[in-house]
Design an enzyme around this catalytic site. Structure first.
Site, PDB file in Angstrom:
ATOM      1  CG  ASP A 245     -14.669 -23.860  14.607  1.00 46.91           C
ATOM      2  OD1 ASP A 245     -15.644 -23.070  13.985  1.00 46.91           O
ATOM      3  OD2 ASP A 245     -14.545 -23.735  15.799  1.00 46.91           O
ATOM      4  CG  HIS A 246     -17.061 -22.573   7.749  1.00 46.27           C
ATOM      5  ND1 HIS A 246     -15.966 -22.201   7.015  1.00 46.27           N
ATOM      6  CD2 HIS A 246     -18.247 -22.331   6.980  1.00 46.27           C
ATOM      7  CE1 HIS A 246     -16.317 -21.586   5.749  1.00 46.27           C
ATOM      8  NE2 HIS A 246     -17.719 -21.841   5.866  1.00 46.27           N
ATOM      9  NE  ARG A 247     -17.202 -21.888  16.071  1.00 45.55           N
ATOM     10  CZ  ARG A 247     -16.966 -22.093  17.419  1.00 45.55           C
ATOM     11  NH1 ARG A 247     -17.992 -21.708  18.246  1.00 45.55           N
ATOM     12  NH2 ARG A 247     -16.467 -23.304  17.965  1.00 45.55           N
TER      13      ARG A 247
ATOM     14  CB  ILE B 148     -10.470 -22.657   8.856  1.00 47.68           C
ATOM     15  CG1 ILE B 148      -9.272 -22.696   9.844  1.00 47.68           C
ATOM     16  CG2 ILE B 148      -9.946 -22.978   7.353  1.00 47.68           C
ATOM     17  CD1 ILE B 148      -9.056 -23.980  10.356  1.00 47.68           C
TER      18      ILE B 148
END
Length: 535
Positions: free
Chosen positions: A507-509, A511
């Site tokens: 999850d780019h939010r 990591i």
């Protein structure tokens, strides 16, 4: 002497309403304008004031009754009624008798203009601020035209005019604090009777009329019912409808209004909610992403078809996977790991297990789990979940690893607890047990809860790479593909090495790319040199 009079329900602006509370009891002494009844309809919840003063003798309704205009509510004993007053002068025999009327008007009364006041209605709060005055002195206004915008703690509202006329005076300005009953405008109304002294109308006649009584000197402030208050400019809805919308976290602006003069009714909200539930059940709508619905195709016209119902697991997991894919900003990091030494060690241990009749088989997945658990300890952001409001990160102090298991009915993800503190043999036994339960359909909800991160291994099936979907509320998942022998350059020559492809989705939010690269590199290091796992 006293007289018994009936109080009938006045015009409530709706065909029918339900009684939610009775505010008086038999024997109570009531005054004119005292609230005696609370009712709620589709458009509003309101209190009904009395037009009679006296003692309550009988109550003809009860809580839960559906009532409408003209329904008998109370019988009230009124003292000093007009019946006891001295007789009025009797007209001479040659004079025509006056026609009976609720009020005696002088023959000279003529139609002319009259000044009326408009005040702030019940707006559901103690005090609000005027944000805009929507009319000017001299403007001609129509009934239900918005004249004032106010804003309080609960809502922004527009107040409409209860009647038509010409604005003569404006009694408020932007920034003023107002509350129920505050004077807003003085309006000149055409066609009203000239102000003449009048005899009080009989109470029974007033009972069927609105609870506002005009006096000879000046009309009192016109009170608007809550159903006449609109929200956010052009959106008109009653307090009960606004409350329902808040309960469902709905924006009234997106709900089609079908009520009179564009008002949003309770049925409008109910219809909208039902439509959204049907849309979610069908998998359409994209969770608010405005995704086009799939086209409806009659496949039978192209050839023979068979309809096979989805399994229970597919029905449950399908919407979840769709939600995770469209709501989580995925990034997938790829790598290859040299597991030549790991595989040699694994085969040695399996041979020992057979000789000792331990009844277990160690798979490559066990080492993957240990490496992931060690990496989670080193990178705590991967062992976390976003809070419901998305404003904070919940860091977990436990390390549990989920493993995707293929079953005849679909994919399930049981969770192995406390992986970091368990040995290779213990984890192997546990994997064997939960895999049997999964394929037999005997996993419980508890078996599949509490994961820190999931591993999806397709190595036993095939494929070179794939992009796994994050298993929310987790923030990362590791995909493992089939290992293969590849030539690897050691600086002097190519050597045959057993390589396994890894794919880390996260999850780019939570990591970023650098942390994702470090995490998968750490797993690579642990698997390529097992000695690092015990450090």
């Amino acid at each position: 002497m006293s007289e018994l009079k009936e109080f009938l329900l006045p015009d409530i602006g709706a065909d029918a309403a339900d009684i939610t509370d009775i505010l008086v009891s038999v024997g109570d002494t009531i005054a004119v304008e005292q609230d005696i009844l609370t009712i709620e309809g589709d458009k509003a919840s309101m209190d009904v004031p009395s037009s009679l003063a006296g003692t309550v003798k009988e109550i003809k309704v009860k809580v839960g009754d559906s009532v409408s205009e003209g329904t008998l509510v109370l019988i009230v004993e009124v003292a000093g009624s007009a019946a006891d007053a001295p007789a009025a002068d009797v007209p001479a025999a040659d004079e025509p008798a006056a026609e009976a009327a609720p009020a005696v008007e002088t023959p000279a009364a003529a139609a002319t203009s009259q000044l009326k006041e408009i005040s702030v209605p019940d707006i559901g709060g103690d005090e609000v601020e005027v944000t805009a005055v929507l009319v000017a002195v001299g403007d001609s206004i129509t009934e239900d035209q918005d004249i004032l915008s106010v804003e309080g703690d609960k809502a922004s509202m527009d107040v409409p005019a209860p009647f038509a006329g010409t604005v003569k005076e404006i009694k408020v300005a932007a920034g003023d604090k107002v509350s129920e009953g505050s004077l807003i405008l003085v309006v000149e109304v055409q066609g009203a009777a000239a102000p003449e002294p009048v005899v009080e109308a009989p109470k029974a006649a007033l009972a069927a009329s609105a609870p506002v009584v005009e006096t000879a000197k000046a009309a009192p402030a016109a009170q608007l019912s809550p159903s006449q208050v609109s929200i956010a400019g052009s959106i008109k809805a009653s307090p009960s409808v606004r409350r329902t919308a808040r309960e469902f976290n709905l924006d009234l602006a997106v709900i089609p209004a079908t009520g009179i003069k564009g008002r949003t009714t309770k049925e409008d909200v109910q219809t909208y909610v039902k439509a959204q539930l049907l849309l979610a059940k069908s998998g359409g709508g994209g969770g608010g992403l405005q995704v086009l619905a799939s086209p409806k195709v009659d496949f039978a016209k192209f050839g023979e078809v068979e309809v096979k119902p989805l399994s229970r697991i597919q029905k449950i997991s399908g919407p979840t996977l769709h939600r995770n894919w469209v709501t989580i900003p995925h990034v997938t990091q790829f790598d290859e790991v040299d597991i030549t030494e790991l595989e040699a060690f694994r085969k040695e241990q399996n041979a020992i297990a057979v000789k000792q009749d331990l009844g277990l088989k160690i798979s490559p997945l066990v080492f993957m789990m240990k490496a992931v658990a060690k990496a989670l300890q080193q990178y705590p952001n991967f062992n976390s979940s976003l809070s419901d409001d998305g404003e904070s990160l919940i860091l977990k102090k436990y390390i549990n690893v989920g493993i995707a298991v293929d079953t005849p009915n679909g994919l399930v993800v049981p969770v192995v607890k406390d992986v970091l503190n368990k040995g290779i043999y213990d984890i192997s036994r546990e994997i064997g047990e939960i895999s049997k339960k999964a394929r037999a359909g005997k996993l419980t909800a508890k078996d599949m809860q509490g994961g820190s991160m999931t591993i999806s291994s397709l190595g036993g099936i095939g494929g070179t790479q794939f992009t796994p979907i994050v298993n929310a509320p987790e923030v990362a998942i590791l995909g493992v593909s089939k290992s293969a022998m590849k030539p690897l350059w050691n600086g002097k020559e190519f050597q045959p090495r057993l390589m396994v492809p890894l794919a880390l989705s996260y999850d780019h939010r939570v990591i970023d790319g650098a942390e994702g690269a470090r995490f998968i590199t750490t797993i690579n290091n642990y698997l390529s040199d097992l000695r690092t796992l015990i450090l």
